[in-house]
Design a protein around this motif. Structure first.
Motif, PDB file in Angstrom:
ATOM      1  N   ASP A 109       0.801  -1.227   0.000  1.00 60.47           N
ATOM      2  CA  ASP A 109       0.000   0.000   0.000  1.00 60.47           C
ATOM      3  C   ASP A 109       0.835   1.278   0.000  1.00 60.47           C
ATOM      4  O   ASP A 109       0.298   2.371   0.187  1.00 60.47           O
ATOM      5  N   SER A 110       2.136   1.169  -0.180  1.00 59.77           N
ATOM      6  CA  SER A 110       2.951   2.369  -0.333  1.00 59.77           C
ATOM      7  C   SER A 110       2.911   2.806  -1.799  1.00 59.77           C
ATOM      8  O   SER A 110       2.650   2.007  -2.699  1.00 59.77           O
ATOM      9  N   ILE A 111       3.163   4.100  -2.023  1.00 62.73           N
ATOM     10  CA  ILE A 111       3.106   4.678  -3.369  1.00 62.73           C
ATOM     11  C   ILE A 111       4.333   5.554  -3.582  1.00 62.73           C
ATOM     12  O   ILE A 111       4.650   6.404  -2.742  1.00 62.73           O
ATOM     13  N   TYR A 112       5.004   5.335  -4.703  1.00 63.14           N
ATOM     14  CA  TYR A 112       6.111   6.222  -5.080  1.00 63.14           C
ATOM     15  C   TYR A 112       5.665   7.053  -6.277  1.00 63.14           C
ATOM     16  O   TYR A 112       5.128   6.532  -7.257  1.00 63.14           O
ATOM     17  N   GLU A 113       5.931   8.340  -6.188  1.00 61.04           N
ATOM     18  CA  GLU A 113       5.607   9.244  -7.291  1.00 61.04           C
ATOM     19  C   GLU A 113       6.801  10.146  -7.543  1.00 61.04           C
ATOM     20  O   GLU A 113       7.255  10.850  -6.643  1.00 61.04           O
ATOM     21  N   GLY A 114       7.329  10.100  -8.760  1.00 62.11           N
ATOM     22  CA  GLY A 114       8.482  10.936  -9.065  1.00 62.11           C
ATOM     23  C   GLY A 114       9.204  10.478 -10.310  1.00 62.11           C
ATOM     24  O   GLY A 114       8.608   9.912 -11.236  1.00 62.11           O
ATOM     25  N   GLU A 115      10.518  10.695 -10.306  1.00 63.63           N
ATOM     26  CA  GLU A 115      11.339  10.444 -11.485  1.00 63.63           C
ATOM     27  C   GLU A 115      11.897   9.019 -11.486  1.00 63.63           C
ATOM     28  O   GLU A 115      12.205   8.448 -10.441  1.00 63.63           O
ATOM     29  N   TRP A 116      12.034   8.487 -12.728  1.00 58.75           N
ATOM     30  CA  TRP A 116      12.585   7.156 -12.953  1.00 58.75           C
ATOM     31  C   TRP A 116      13.648   7.229 -14.037  1.00 58.75           C
ATOM     32  O   TRP A 116      13.599   8.098 -14.926  1.00 58.75           O
ATOM     33  N   TYR A 117      14.587   6.296 -13.954  1.00 58.61           N
ATOM     34  CA  TYR A 117      15.565   6.143 -15.037  1.00 58.61           C
ATOM     35  C   TYR A 117      16.056   4.700 -15.062  1.00 58.61           C
ATOM     36  O   TYR A 117      16.402   4.145 -14.008  1.00 58.61           O
ATOM     37  N   ASP A 118      16.051   4.104 -16.244  1.00 57.20           N
ATOM     38  CA  ASP A 118      16.552   2.737 -16.415  1.00 57.20           C
ATOM     39  C   ASP A 118      15.820   1.751 -15.499  1.00 57.20           C
ATOM     40  O   ASP A 118      16.430   0.878 -14.886  1.00 57.20           O
ATOM     41  N   ASP A 119      14.503   1.928 -15.374  1.00 58.76           N
ATOM     42  CA  ASP A 119      13.634   1.029 -14.618  1.00 58.76           C
ATOM     43  C   ASP A 119      13.816   1.122 -13.107  1.00 58.76           C
ATOM     44  O   ASP A 119      13.366   0.233 -12.364  1.00 58.76           O
ATOM     45  N   GLN A 120      14.468   2.183 -12.625  1.00 57.56           N
ATOM     46  CA  GLN A 120      14.665   2.364 -11.192  1.00 57.56           C
ATOM     47  C   GLN A 120      14.316   3.796 -10.793  1.00 57.56           C
ATOM     48  O   GLN A 120      14.323   4.708 -11.619  1.00 57.56           O
ATOM     49  N   ARG A 121      14.045   3.979  -9.490  1.00 58.67           N
ATOM     50  CA  ARG A 121      13.776   5.317  -8.976  1.00 58.67           C
ATOM     51  C   ARG A 121      15.073   6.118  -8.977  1.00 58.67           C
ATOM     52  O   ARG A 121      16.033   5.761  -8.300  1.00 58.67           O
ATOM     53  N   GLY A 149      16.372  10.360  -9.249  1.00 55.32           N
ATOM     54  CA  GLY A 149      15.987  11.767  -9.346  1.00 55.32           C
ATOM     55  C   GLY A 149      15.220  12.193  -8.114  1.00 55.32           C
ATOM     56  O   GLY A 149      15.504  11.756  -6.998  1.00 55.32           O
ATOM     57  N   GLN A 150      14.234  13.045  -8.309  1.00 53.16           N
ATOM     58  CA  GLN A 150      13.414  13.535  -7.200  1.00 53.16           C
ATOM     59  C   GLN A 150      12.106  12.747  -7.129  1.00 53.16           C
ATOM     60  O   GLN A 150      11.471  12.493  -8.160  1.00 53.16           O
ATOM     61  N   GLY A 151      11.724  12.364  -5.902  1.00 54.87           N
ATOM     62  CA  GLY A 151      10.484  11.613  -5.778  1.00 54.87           C
ATOM     63  C   GLY A 151       9.987  11.556  -4.350  1.00 54.87           C
ATOM     64  O   GLY A 151      10.714  11.860  -3.402  1.00 54.87           O
ATOM     65  N   MET A 152       8.729  11.129  -4.212  1.00 57.11           N
ATOM     66  CA  MET A 152       8.104  11.004  -2.897  1.00 57.11           C
ATOM     67  C   MET A 152       7.606   9.577  -2.723  1.00 57.11           C
ATOM     68  O   MET A 152       6.916   9.036  -3.590  1.00 57.11           O
ATOM     69  N   LEU A 153       7.952   8.974  -1.574  1.00 56.90           N
ATOM     70  CA  LEU A 153       7.449   7.661  -1.208  1.00 56.90           C
ATOM     71  C   LEU A 153       6.503   7.829  -0.028  1.00 56.90           C
ATOM     72  O   LEU A 153       6.918   8.260   1.052  1.00 56.90           O
ATOM     73  N   ARG A 154       5.235   7.501  -0.244  1.00 59.32           N
ATOM     74  CA  ARG A 154       4.229   7.603   0.812  1.00 59.32           C
ATOM     75  C   ARG A 154       3.885   6.202   1.318  1.00 59.32           C
ATOM     76  O   ARG A 154       3.478   5.342   0.540  1.00 59.32           O
ATOM     77  N   LEU A 155       4.073   5.974   2.608  1.00 57.51           N
ATOM     78  CA  LEU A 155       3.810   4.671   3.201  1.00 57.51           C
ATOM     79  C   LEU A 155       2.323   4.515   3.524  1.00 57.51           C
ATOM     80  O   LEU A 155       1.559   5.472   3.458  1.00 57.51           O
ATOM     81  N   ALA A 156       1.940   3.297   3.897  1.00 58.54           N
ATOM     82  CA  ALA A 156       0.533   3.014   4.172  1.00 58.54           C
ATOM     83  C   ALA A 156       0.011   3.826   5.354  1.00 58.54           C
ATOM     84  O   ALA A 156      -1.179   4.166   5.411  1.00 58.54           O
ATOM     85  N   ASN A 157       0.874   4.159   6.326  1.00 57.94           N
ATOM     86  CA  ASN A 157       0.450   4.942   7.495  1.00 57.94           C
ATOM     87  C   ASN A 157       0.562   6.445   7.264  1.00 57.94           C
ATOM     88  O   ASN A 157       0.502   7.229   8.202  1.00 57.94           O
ATOM     89  N   GLU A 158       0.773   6.849   6.007  1.00 59.22           N
ATOM     90  CA  GLU A 158       0.860   8.245   5.573  1.00 59.22           C
ATOM     91  C   GLU A 158       2.200   8.896   5.879  1.00 59.22           C
ATOM     92  O   GLU A 158       2.422  10.054   5.508  1.00 59.22           O
ATOM     93  N   ASN A 159       3.114   8.228   6.583  1.00 58.09           N
ATOM     94  CA  ASN A 159       4.477   8.752   6.701  1.00 58.09           C
ATOM     95  C   ASN A 159       5.095   8.780   5.310  1.00 58.09           C
ATOM     96  O   ASN A 159       4.779   7.933   4.459  1.00 58.09           O
ATOM     97  N   ARG A 160       6.006   9.713   5.089  1.00 58.89           N
ATOM     98  CA  ARG A 160       6.519   9.841   3.729  1.00 58.89           C
ATOM     99  C   ARG A 160       7.940  10.382   3.690  1.00 58.89           C
ATOM    100  O   ARG A 160       8.389  11.084   4.599  1.00 58.89           O
ATOM    101  N   TYR A 161       8.607  10.037   2.583  1.00 55.82           N
ATOM    102  CA  TYR A 161       9.940  10.568   2.288  1.00 55.82           C
ATOM    103  C   TYR A 161       9.846  11.402   1.026  1.00 55.82           C
ATOM    104  O   TYR A 161       9.261  10.974   0.024  1.00 55.82           O
ATOM    105  N   GLU A 162      10.453  12.576   1.071  1.00 50.91           N
ATOM    106  CA  GLU A 162      10.511  13.450  -0.095  1.00 50.91           C
ATOM    107  C   GLU A 162      11.962  13.864  -0.301  1.00 50.91           C
ATOM    108  O   GLU A 162      12.574  14.439   0.603  1.00 50.91           O
ATOM    109  N   GLY A 163      12.504  13.541  -1.468  1.00 54.14           N
ATOM    110  CA  GLY A 163      13.888  13.920  -1.709  1.00 54.14           C
ATOM    111  C   GLY A 163      14.511  13.183  -2.875  1.00 54.14           C
ATOM    112  O   GLY A 163      13.822  12.772  -3.819  1.00 54.14           O
TER     113      GLY A 163
END
Length: 237
Positions: free
Chosen positions: A133-145, A147-161
């Motif tokens: 239930d986590s979601i990553y939204e941001g940049e990709w290259y060569d099938d991997q994360r 660049g800049q992106g945000m990972l939102r966990l199921a409990n709404e905690n998140r990483y941005e960077g």
């Protein structure tokens, strides 16, 4: 002067037969020697235009655009489902038989990606939904994360960077919204190496810490932190 009529040039019979034998325009289902089936448009004996292809070996079906024998344009690829019938695997842009442009790829019932592809790999901007239930939204290259992106966990905690090679790398922020705290610093290979932790919306957090974070008593803490961050960032260059 008498008018001399030029004799008409006669094409060899094989050329006429070859022209008639070529597949062009709309055809009914054509069966290949290996058992594959194609129904659709042709040009110069190649799949060209709109058409549906079914591969006997894998059972997969592609329905969409073709150009000179390859999938080009918009199309949908479906594969056999274990419960019977078919399930959609990918729908979107294609180029030279590869996923290219904007599309949606379903990895399983719980995980799917929607965004940009380049030469069959996730590249550009995209959003990935994971089974936990986590979601990553941001940049990709060569099938991997990357660049800049945000990972939102199921409990709404998140990483941005920053991300590199599918891991948190570089400057970023992690918001512990359940506790009402925020960490800002530098990551290396998914591990936070240095930074500062502060209270962030602690009063409205669902499960706040018992006590607020005390003030730092270190002399010239900002300089110490800056030197540490510069060291780790230089190692990544």
């Amino acid at each position: 002067m008498p008018h001399l009529k030029q004799p008409k040039k006669v094409q060899p019979l094989w050329k006429e037969w070859d022209y008639k034998a070529q597949k062009k325009g709309l055809h009914r289902t054509v069966y290949s020697v290996n058992g594959d089936e194609y129904t659709g448009e042709w040009l110069d004996n190649k799949k060209h235009g709109k058409g549906t292809n079914k591969w006997k070996r894998s059972g997969a079906i592609y329905d969409g655009d073709w150009k000179y024998g390859k999938r080009n344009g918009f199309g949908t690829l479906s594969v056999p489902a274990e419960s019977g019938g078919f399930k959609k695997q990918y729908s979107g842009g294609w180029k030279n038989d590869k996923r290219h442009g904007y599309g949606t790829h379903f990895y399983n019932e719980l995980e799917y990606y929607e965004g940009e592809f380049y030469a069959d790999k996730r590249s550009g901007w995209g959003r990935m939904y994971y089974a936990d239930d986590s979601i990553y939204e941001g940049e990709w290259y060569d099938d991997q994360r990357n660049g800049q992106g945000m990972l939102r966990l199921a409990n709404e905690n998140r990483y941005e960077g920053s991300w590199k090679d599918d891991k948190k790398n570089g400057p970023g922020k992690f918001f512990y919204l359940d506790k009402g705290q925020m960490f800002e610093g530098v990551w290396v290979e998914d591990i936070p190496k240095c930074g500062t932790m502060i209270d962030f919306g602690r009063e409205g957090a669902p499960d706040p810490t018992v006590y607020p974070i005390p003030s730092c008593k270190l002399h010239d803490s900002e300089t110490v932190l800056q030197q540490a961050e510069d060291m780790f960032l230089q190692e990544q260059e």
